[in-house]
Design a protein around this motif. Structure first.
Motif, PDB file in Angstrom:
ATOM      1  N   SER A   1       4.508   7.983   5.510  1.00  0.00           N
ATOM      2  CA  SER A   1       3.306   7.355   5.395  1.00  0.00           C
ATOM      3  C   SER A   1       2.376   8.156   6.315  1.00  0.00           C
ATOM      4  CB  SER A   1       3.526   5.961   6.135  1.00  0.00           C
ATOM      5  OG  SER A   1       4.717   5.391   5.495  1.00  0.00           O
ATOM      6  N   GLN A   2       2.551   8.728   7.611  1.00  0.00           N
ATOM      7  CA  GLN A   2       1.705   9.441   8.134  1.00  0.00           C
ATOM      8  C   GLN A   2       1.307  10.780   7.522  1.00  0.00           C
ATOM      9  OE1 GLN A   2       3.611   9.840  12.087  1.00  0.00           O
ATOM     10  NE2 GLN A   2       2.876   7.795  12.684  1.00  0.00           N
ATOM     11  N   ALA A   3       2.361  11.147   6.697  1.00  0.00           N
ATOM     12  CA  ALA A   3       2.004  12.545   5.962  1.00  0.00           C
ATOM     13  C   ALA A   3       1.164  12.388   4.922  1.00  0.00           C
ATOM     14  CB  ALA A   3       3.545  13.117   5.567  1.00  0.00           C
ATOM     15  N   CYS A   4       1.202  11.183   4.220  1.00  0.00           N
ATOM     16  CA  CYS A   4       0.306  10.837   3.197  1.00  0.00           C
ATOM     17  C   CYS A   4      -1.065  10.480   3.564  1.00  0.00           C
ATOM     18  CB  CYS A   4       0.895   9.617   2.269  1.00  0.00           C
ATOM     19  SG  CYS A   4       2.283  10.332   1.208  1.00  0.00           S
TER      20      CYS A   4
ATOM     21  N   PRO B   1      -6.612  13.683  -3.625  1.00  0.00           N
ATOM     22  CA  PRO B   1      -6.192  12.495  -4.353  1.00  0.00           C
ATOM     23  C   PRO B   1      -4.559  12.714  -4.405  1.00  0.00           C
ATOM     24  CG  PRO B   1      -8.150  13.259  -5.436  1.00  0.00           C
ATOM     25  CD  PRO B   1      -7.527  14.327  -4.252  1.00  0.00           C
ATOM     26  N   LEU B   2      -3.896  11.746  -4.211  1.00  0.00           N
ATOM     27  CA  LEU B   2      -2.455  11.740  -4.139  1.00  0.00           C
ATOM     28  C   LEU B   2      -1.880  11.022  -5.369  1.00  0.00           C
ATOM     29  CD1 LEU B   2      -1.690  11.018  -0.291  1.00  0.00           C
ATOM     30  CD2 LEU B   2      -1.750  13.334  -1.435  1.00  0.00           C
TER      31      LEU B   2
ATOM     32  N   LEU C   1       8.874   0.043  -4.963  1.00  0.00           N
ATOM     33  CA  LEU C   1       8.406   1.649  -4.754  1.00  0.00           C
ATOM     34  C   LEU C   1       7.012   1.791  -5.205  1.00  0.00           C
ATOM     35  CD1 LEU C   1       8.787   4.607  -4.395  1.00  0.00           C
ATOM     36  CD2 LEU C   1       9.603   4.939  -6.842  1.00  0.00           C
ATOM     37  N   MET C   2       6.485   1.064  -6.287  1.00  0.00           N
ATOM     38  CA  MET C   2       5.258   1.265  -6.585  1.00  0.00           C
ATOM     39  C   MET C   2       4.368   0.609  -5.634  1.00  0.00           C
ATOM     40  SD  MET C   2       5.693   3.314  -8.957  1.00  0.00           S
ATOM     41  CE  MET C   2       7.323   3.663  -9.958  1.00  0.00           C
ATOM     42  N   LYS C   3       4.897  -0.574  -5.159  1.00  0.00           N
ATOM     43  CA  LYS C   3       3.710  -1.240  -4.228  1.00  0.00           C
ATOM     44  C   LYS C   3       3.596  -0.533  -2.940  1.00  0.00           C
ATOM     45  CE  LYS C   3       5.773  -5.474  -5.078  1.00  0.00           C
ATOM     46  NZ  LYS C   3       6.098  -6.896  -4.812  1.00  0.00           N
ATOM     47  N   LYS C   4       4.912   0.039  -2.573  1.00  0.00           N
ATOM     48  CA  LYS C   4       4.884   0.829  -1.207  1.00  0.00           C
ATOM     49  C   LYS C   4       3.839   1.881  -1.431  1.00  0.00           C
ATOM     50  CE  LYS C   4       8.748  -0.479   1.368  1.00  0.00           C
ATOM     51  NZ  LYS C   4       9.893   0.362   2.216  1.00  0.00           N
ATOM     52  N   LEU C   5       3.952   2.693  -2.579  1.00  0.00           N
ATOM     53  CA  LEU C   5       3.390   3.955  -2.584  1.00  0.00           C
ATOM     54  C   LEU C   5       1.703   3.519  -2.555  1.00  0.00           C
ATOM     55  CD1 LEU C   5       5.135   5.487  -5.649  1.00  0.00           C
ATOM     56  CD2 LEU C   5       4.593   6.434  -3.187  1.00  0.00           C
ATOM     57  N   LEU C   6       1.232   2.549  -3.260  1.00  0.00           N
ATOM     58  CA  LEU C   6      -0.177   2.227  -3.193  1.00  0.00           C
ATOM     59  C   LEU C   6      -0.490   1.703  -1.749  1.00  0.00           C
ATOM     60  CD1 LEU C   6      -1.008  -0.253  -6.338  1.00  0.00           C
ATOM     61  CD2 LEU C   6      -1.633   2.354  -5.949  1.00  0.00           C
ATOM     62  N   ALA C   7       0.363   1.277  -1.027  1.00  0.00           N
ATOM     63  CA  ALA C   7      -0.054   0.937   0.400  1.00  0.00           C
ATOM     64  C   ALA C   7       0.024   2.057   1.354  1.00  0.00           C
ATOM     65  CB  ALA C   7       1.110  -0.027   0.980  1.00  0.00           C
TER      66      ALA C   7
ATOM     67  N   ARG D   1      -1.524   4.860  -0.015  1.00  0.00           N
ATOM     68  CA  ARG D   1      -2.658   5.495  -0.697  1.00  0.00           C
ATOM     69  C   ARG D   1      -2.240   6.658  -1.699  1.00  0.00           C
ATOM     70  NH1 ARG D   1      -5.813   7.118   4.709  1.00  0.00           N
ATOM     71  NH2 ARG D   1      -7.596   7.693   3.156  1.00  0.00           N
ATOM     72  N   VAL D   2      -1.078   6.388  -2.184  1.00  0.00           N
ATOM     73  CA  VAL D   2      -0.391   7.179  -3.446  1.00  0.00           C
ATOM     74  C   VAL D   2      -0.506   6.468  -4.713  1.00  0.00           C
ATOM     75  CG1 VAL D   2       1.601   8.542  -4.142  1.00  0.00           C
ATOM     76  CG2 VAL D   2       0.964   8.594  -1.805  1.00  0.00           C
TER      77      VAL D   2
END
Ligand code: SF4
Length: 354
Positions: free
Chosen positions: A220-223, A232-233, A253-259, A261-262
């Protein structure tokens, strides 16, 4: 604390090392890695052991890799679309430039399994220069995807040099980087790397996450660092049997990605690459899963489910069938809940003349 190079250097690459962490059939693993090498860095290995089979299966050699007589080594015909070494020119205005032969982990389902980690896969400064020169000579190329291996395993200086050279080509409009590093070795994403990358906008980063357990404090920190640099990721997820072929897992997975900022971008049908049959699903499974995602998530969280078709067919999106019938009076549509609706058509609604 170890830096990313030190973490990478401690990667598990031999049967003996692996057997200290995971219970394995050493004879079988040895057989497999003679053909398809193994590399699991300690960050990912620790996470995979803690989280379980969904992560481990992505990196642990499996004897079935050697008994795959269904698939081809290079189904997408990358080698024959390679006018200079390590550059692939499949679509008129886009090229893929391979700049690194290294990866943070070797994914067992890799599309470039025929190359990754193997002796024949050599990328040198000279081969990169030849690729850049090819792009300069081909004015139709407006989009360059920097790939490998994993480009983010190059040093900041090397990346700076490559990006500057590509950006310097006037007809190149878009530069993209494909990387699994933010999820597989997030320590590599340093403030200095972000500073280098942000010099080359418009720059897009296509990153690769397959399972919600890959989203950790570190990734998360890397993103966040990359997103704060204005990059844009987008995430490319590979649909994998026994790993993420499950609606709840994919939705998480998709929900966590959006959280973090991916933006979920693609859900890839795993390519018919030799050695990965045991990890592939059927297309029916993919369509069923995407329908479930559409029913339960906002549109922004739903990636396009695509099949990269052998024979230069390109990426073809696949959707559940929502259009039941279309005639001059109405479109008969099926909602995500399976209900049928009539949507009125206007017979004189022809495209306007320009
Ligand atoms: S990181 Fe990417 S290139 Fe490397 S093995 Fe995994 S899928 Fe292949």
């Amino acid at each position: 604390m170890k830096n990313w190079q030190q973490i990478l250097q401690s990667s598990v690459t031999t049967t003996e090392q692996l057997s200290k962490f995971v219970q394995i059939n050493t004879q079988q693993v040895e057989q497999v890695i003679q053909h398809y090498p193994m590399k699991i860095n300690p960050y990912f290995l620790k996470l995979a052991i803690k989280k379980g089979p969904s992560l481990l299966r992505q990196v642990l050699p499996d004897i079935r890799e050697l008994y795959d007589d269904v698939c081809q080594a290079d189904p997408l015909g990358e080698e024959k679309n390679s006018p200079v070494p390590n550059l692939i020119h499949r679509y008129r205005d886009r090229v893929l430039l391979m700049v690194s032969q290294e990866c943070a982990i070797y994914c067992r389902f890799c599309t470039r399994k025929r190359r990754v980690g193997r002796n024949g896969f050599k990328i040198t400064r000279e081969s990169i220069e030849k690729g850049i020169d090819y792009i300069k000579r081909h004015r139709e190329v407006r989009d360059v995807l920097i790939s490998g291996g994993d480009p983010l395993l190059l040093s900041d200086e090397q990346l700076d040099w490559i990006l500057a050279a590509v950006r310097d080509i006037r007809h190149v409009e878009i530069v993209r980087i494909g990387s699994r590093v933010p999820g597989a070795l997030p320590q590599r994403v340093t403030p200095h790397l972000a500073k280098v990358l942000r010099k080359y906008h418009p720059l897009y980063l296509n990153i690769h996450f397959n399972h919600p357990d890959e989203i950790t404090k570190e990734s998360s920190q890397a993103c966040q660092l990359l997103a704060d640099a204005g990059i844009p990721l987008g995430s490319q997820t590979v649909l994998l049997r026994g790993i993420n072929d499950n609606a709840e897992v994919l939705a998480a997975l998709m929900k966590k990605l959006l959280a973090i900022r991916v933006r979920p971008y693609y859900l890839f049908q795993a390519d018919p690459v030799k050695g990965i049959s045991h990890l592939r699903t059927s297309i029916e499974v993919g369509i069923h899963l995407i329908e479930k995602l559409r029913a339960n998530l906002s549109g922004m969280a739903v990636p396009d489910y695509v099949v990269d078709v052998p024979g230069n067919g390109g990426k073809i999106p696949l959707l559940p069938q929502y259009l039941v019938e279309l005639n001059e009076k109405e479109a008969v549509l099926r909602s995500y809940q399976g209900e049928i609706y009539s949507y009125p058509q206007k017979p004189d609604l022809h495209p306007s003349a320009h």
